[in-house]
Scaffold this active site. Structure first.
Site, PDB file in Angstrom:
ATOM      1  N   ASP A 295       0.861  -1.172   0.000  1.00 25.30           N
ATOM      2  CA  ASP A 295       0.000   0.000   0.000  1.00 25.30           C
ATOM      3  C   ASP A 295       0.911   1.240   0.000  1.00 25.30           C
ATOM      4  OD1 ASP A 295      -2.172   1.637  -0.001  1.00 25.30           O
ATOM      5  OD2 ASP A 295      -3.163   0.711   1.714  1.00 25.30           O
TER       6      ASP A 295
HETATM    7  C1  BGC Z   1      -5.038   3.139   0.200  1.00 28.91           C
HETATM    8  C2  BGC Z   1      -5.201   2.062  -0.850  1.00 28.91           C
HETATM    9  C3  BGC Z   1      -5.100   2.678  -2.213  1.00 28.91           C
HETATM   10  C4  BGC Z   1      -3.802   3.427  -2.342  1.00 28.91           C
HETATM   11  C5  BGC Z   1      -3.593   4.022  -3.709  1.00 28.91           C
HETATM   12  C6  BGC Z   1      -3.836   4.032  -0.043  1.00 28.91           C
HETATM   13  O1  BGC Z   1      -3.829   5.134   0.783  1.00 28.91           O
HETATM   14  O2  BGC Z   1      -4.937   2.528   1.476  1.00 28.91           O
HETATM   15  O3  BGC Z   1      -6.410   1.395  -0.675  1.00 28.91           O
HETATM   16  O4  BGC Z   1      -5.233   1.677  -3.183  1.00 28.91           O
HETATM   17  O5  BGC Z   1      -3.774   4.464  -1.389  1.00 28.91           O
HETATM   18  O6  BGC Z   1      -4.429   5.076  -3.952  1.00 28.91           O
END
Ligand code: BGC
Length: 749
Positions: A295
């Site tokens: 993530d």
């Molecule tokens: C989130 C994810 C997301 C990623 C990309 C993160 O802050 O937890 O779910 O896919 O950002 O946008």
């Protein structure tokens, strides 16, 4: 020169081996059985790569276009050119991605095409209901269809990878990301995970209208202590495996090519560095053939977690744990080469990660045609098409849950004067919900417009905002009350602002904010029939409304067609069929609250002090899992089983008759639950094991069957074996978790 040909000419070493790229199905169950054609192609590319270029393929950066966190490296164009970045996210539209892809396939040494990822969570441009709302449909075809449409729109706008579905199960409505998942139940969550993966990926990427799915956030992210986003997760392995893991497994088994590691730690180990999760479970037990991405800055955050001292160690921990791609930390780019040179990370591990990434690029057909997903013409045709709007409206109305109805709904279309009131009544921006992709409020049908579309000019509609979503100001009350006085009925739209649920938006109080509930009270005091339409991203605590509203409709954030869908339900063109995928608590103090709890040694007894209960409120939720009303009524016959005693390995068939006893056609979600009465470890009082959504005409009666297999009885036993134990079980069937009839069966050896 045709752009499609450039890849061939610039990559002579690969000539002749690209053409098979599109011919593979999306969901092989096993990792490589041997040197299949794609493996040979992957190996031929790998053989040309420097260590730095390999690490580049393991690096994912956001562009400076709408990032969801801090932009660490704005110089992504140079990174692409120098082979330091193999994938981008938050870049979309056919034109924008085409430009970036051109840098990769024309200006980088090896011309390896880029992946383009984005959070297409519940739609790209056409927004569908938030996932929690869609889960309330209990309609797997609808869940798959909306993902298919979202994929087609995204794929027309340059994207080939969605960071969805989010399959994190949660039993805590304080957690803001509750809106993004399927609620509290592992069985329902698993069915939905499967439907979403299949919807996003289809069976082939040949046509360029499907995208890679990403099952996230692996694992247990939905169980942070106190419901606070990013917080620690800690639970028994049994609970983790039985309750939290199944939806991820279902997504992987459905063929998801990518998995995202979660931010949280679990039993002291951050997921991003957890080899038990990534190697033993994901690859070892589930044979996951794709790649794992972190993530956002997940690697760097391991320093804050306190599991490593610096970014370099964090990168080593992550890569050795089985994490293949670094989203936004730059830890791999900055340190991994050195780690390999020092012997801390074997190059074979790097090769393994790069192989999985290159394989997905071949599967997508990107080596064959890097611009396959950047087709402006298709983009124009597909985005917000009339066909997509029809799907969005259908899914939206299926997601609505009727929580209360004292004879107010449906409203008559012949009504003379209707007051439409509330801060969300004429709203477009909030209705598309959090994580709304490239969705724009201006394309959304507000409730007021939906009602106008439905009723035409013959009905006098008076609109009054009443108050804001938040704040103490009641100055709009007078106009709202005056509107109600003049009207035959009132529709009141209240709830949450879309930024109140989603990432980093946990709430300690989950009430309807501001003066909205007070507005409802005063409107109801006029004596007019008031239908309260809730728009929100999570279960709300609303004890007074839940017991006093003449009609209460849970409408979540329903997306682009929200207003039309709600109007369909308000005026009876669609009979509500949604059922809650998560319990609504009476008060925050009950959280976590879920139907599938244990009995305890002192089960609840109102008349006995020394039992497991609160002294101030009941144990039961305000609205339970599986609950939802209809404009018609259903009668369940007594459930029958084909055998009450059966041997291990035999199936049991339960049959129940369901009859529509009302005057409207309607759909019912027939739910099938199990209780294992005695186990080597204590078992929940109820576990969902099946459901069927059926349509019945007035007076129609149908026999519904459920088959119980030995696997349905299995759980992690005292010795952590997945097995069924002999003994007695209650099989329950009904229209809500709290409204079931049961029949007892016994399994013998
Ligand atoms: C989130 C994810 C997301 C990623 C990309 C993160 O802050 O937890 O779910 O896919 O950002 O946008």
């Amino acid at each position: 020169m045709n752009e499609r040909k450039i890849a061939y000419i610039l990559l002579p070493a690969f000539l002749g081996i690209f053409l098979l790229g599109g011919a593979f199905t999306v969901a092989p169950k096993q990792a490589d059985p041997g040197p299949d054609p794609i493996t040979r192609k992957v190996d031929s590319v790998l053989a040309l790569m420097t260590l730095e270029e390999k690490i580049g393929q393991m690096t994912l950066y956001t562009t400076d276009w709408g990032s969801t966190g801090p932009v660490i490296r704005p110089g992504y164009a140079d990174d692409i050119r120098s082979g330091h970045c193999g994938a981008l996210f938050n870049s979309h539209t056919a034109a924008f991605t085409r430009g970036l892809q051109r840098i990769a396939v024309e200006e980088s040494r090896l011309k390896i095409p880029l992946l383009f990822g984005f959070d297409v969570v519940h739609g790209y441009k056409t927004m569908f209901p938030i996932p929690l709302g869609e889960a309330a449909s209990w309609d797997m075809e609808a869940c798959e269809k909306s993902a298919e449409v979202a994929a087609a729109e995204a794929a027309s706008a340059g994207l080939n990878w969605t960071f969805a579905p989010m399959v994190d199960l949660t039993r805590d409505p304080r957690w803001g990301r509750v809106m993004e998942g399927a609620g509290e139940d592992p069985y329902l969550g698993s069915r939905i995970a499967r439907a979403k993966v299949i919807g996003f990926q289809g069976t082939s990427f040949d046509k360029g209208d499907r995208v890679l799915a990403c099952v996230k956030h692996f694992a247990g992210y939905g169980a942070p202590i106190g419901g606070r986003d990013y917080n620690t997760v800690d639970m028994s392995e049994r609970e983790f495996r039985e309750v939290y893991l199944p939806p991820y497994k279902a997504g992987v088994e459905a063929g998801a090519w990518t998995v995202m590691a979660a931010f949280n730690d679990l039993d002291g180990v951050p997921s991003t560095g957890n080899s038990w999760l990534m190697k033993d479970i994901l690859r070892g037990e589930w044979n996951f053939p794709g790649f794992v991405v972190t993530d956002y800055t997940g690697i760097n955050e391991m320093v804050s977690h306190g599991i490593v001292a610096n970014q370099k160690e964090a990168g080593e921990l992550a890569v050795l744990a089985g994490v293949d791609m670094d989203m936004q930390s730059a830890a791999y780019q900055d340190h991994l080469k050195q780690s390999v040179e020092e012997g801390k990370v074997p190059e074979a591990r790097i090769d393994e990660a790069v192989r999985a990434i290159l394989r997905t690029k071949f599967l997508l057909g990107l080596f064959d045609d890097p611009y396959k997903f950047c087709n402006e013409e298709r983009e124009q045709q597909v985005l917000l098409s009339a066909e997509n709007q029809a799907v969005a409206r259908d899914v939206a109305r299926k997601s609505i849950v009727l929580l209360r109805n004292e004879g107010v709904l449906p409203l008559a279309k012949e009504i003379k004067t209707l007051a439409v009131i509330g801060p969300l009544a004429d709203d477009q921006n909030n209705l598309i919900g959090a994580w709304s992709g490239a969705g724009e409020g201006r394309h959304c049908v507000s409730l007021l417009s939906g009602i106008r579309n439905k009723l035409g000019k013959g009905v006098n509609i008076i609109y009054a905002k009443g108050c804001e979503i938040e704040g103490e100001d009641q100055s709009g009350f007078a106009a709202a009350l005056a509107a109600a006085q003049k009207a035959d009925a009132v529709v009141l739209a209240i709830g949450e602002h879309k930024d109140m649920s989603g990432e980093a938006t946990s709430r300690a109080t989950i009430r309807i904010p501001g003066q909205q509930e007070e507005l409802a009270r005063q409107l109801m005091a006029t004596g007019k029939p008031v239908a309260v339409v809730l728009m929100n991203g999570r279960p709300l605590v609303m004890p007074w409304l839940a017991e006093n509203a003449p009609a209460l409709l849970e409408c979540w954030w329903l997306g682009t067609q929200a207003g039309n869908a709600i109007a369909d339900v308000l005026f009876g063109d669609y009979n509500p069929s949604g059922k809650l995928p998560i319990s609504f608590p009476r008060l925050e103090g009950q959280i976590p609250i879920f139907y599938s709890h244990k009995n305890t040694g002192r089960p609840f007894d109102l008349n006995s002090k020394w039992t497991s209960k609160y002294v101030d409120i009941p144990n039961s939720p305000q609205f339970p899992f599986g609950y939802g009303l209809s404009y018609t009524s259903f009668r369940y016959g007594k459930p029958q089983v084909d055998k009450t005693v059966f041997r291990r390995g035999q199936d049991v068939t339960l049959t129940v008759t369901v009859e529509n006893t009302g005057r409207r056609a309607g759909e019912e979600v027939v739910q099938f639950y199990l209780r294992d009465l005695v186990g080597s470890v204590t078992r929940p009082v109820q576990e969902l094991k099946g459901f069927q959504k059926i349509m019945l005409k007035p007076g129609e009666r149908r026999e519904i069957q459920f088959t119980l297999t030995e696997n349905d009885l299995a759980f992690y036993t005292r010795t952590m074996q997945w097995a069924a134990e002999t003994g007695s079980f209650d099989l329950m069937v009904g229209g809500s978790s709290d409204d079931v009839q049961s029949v007892r069966v016994t399994m013998i050896e």
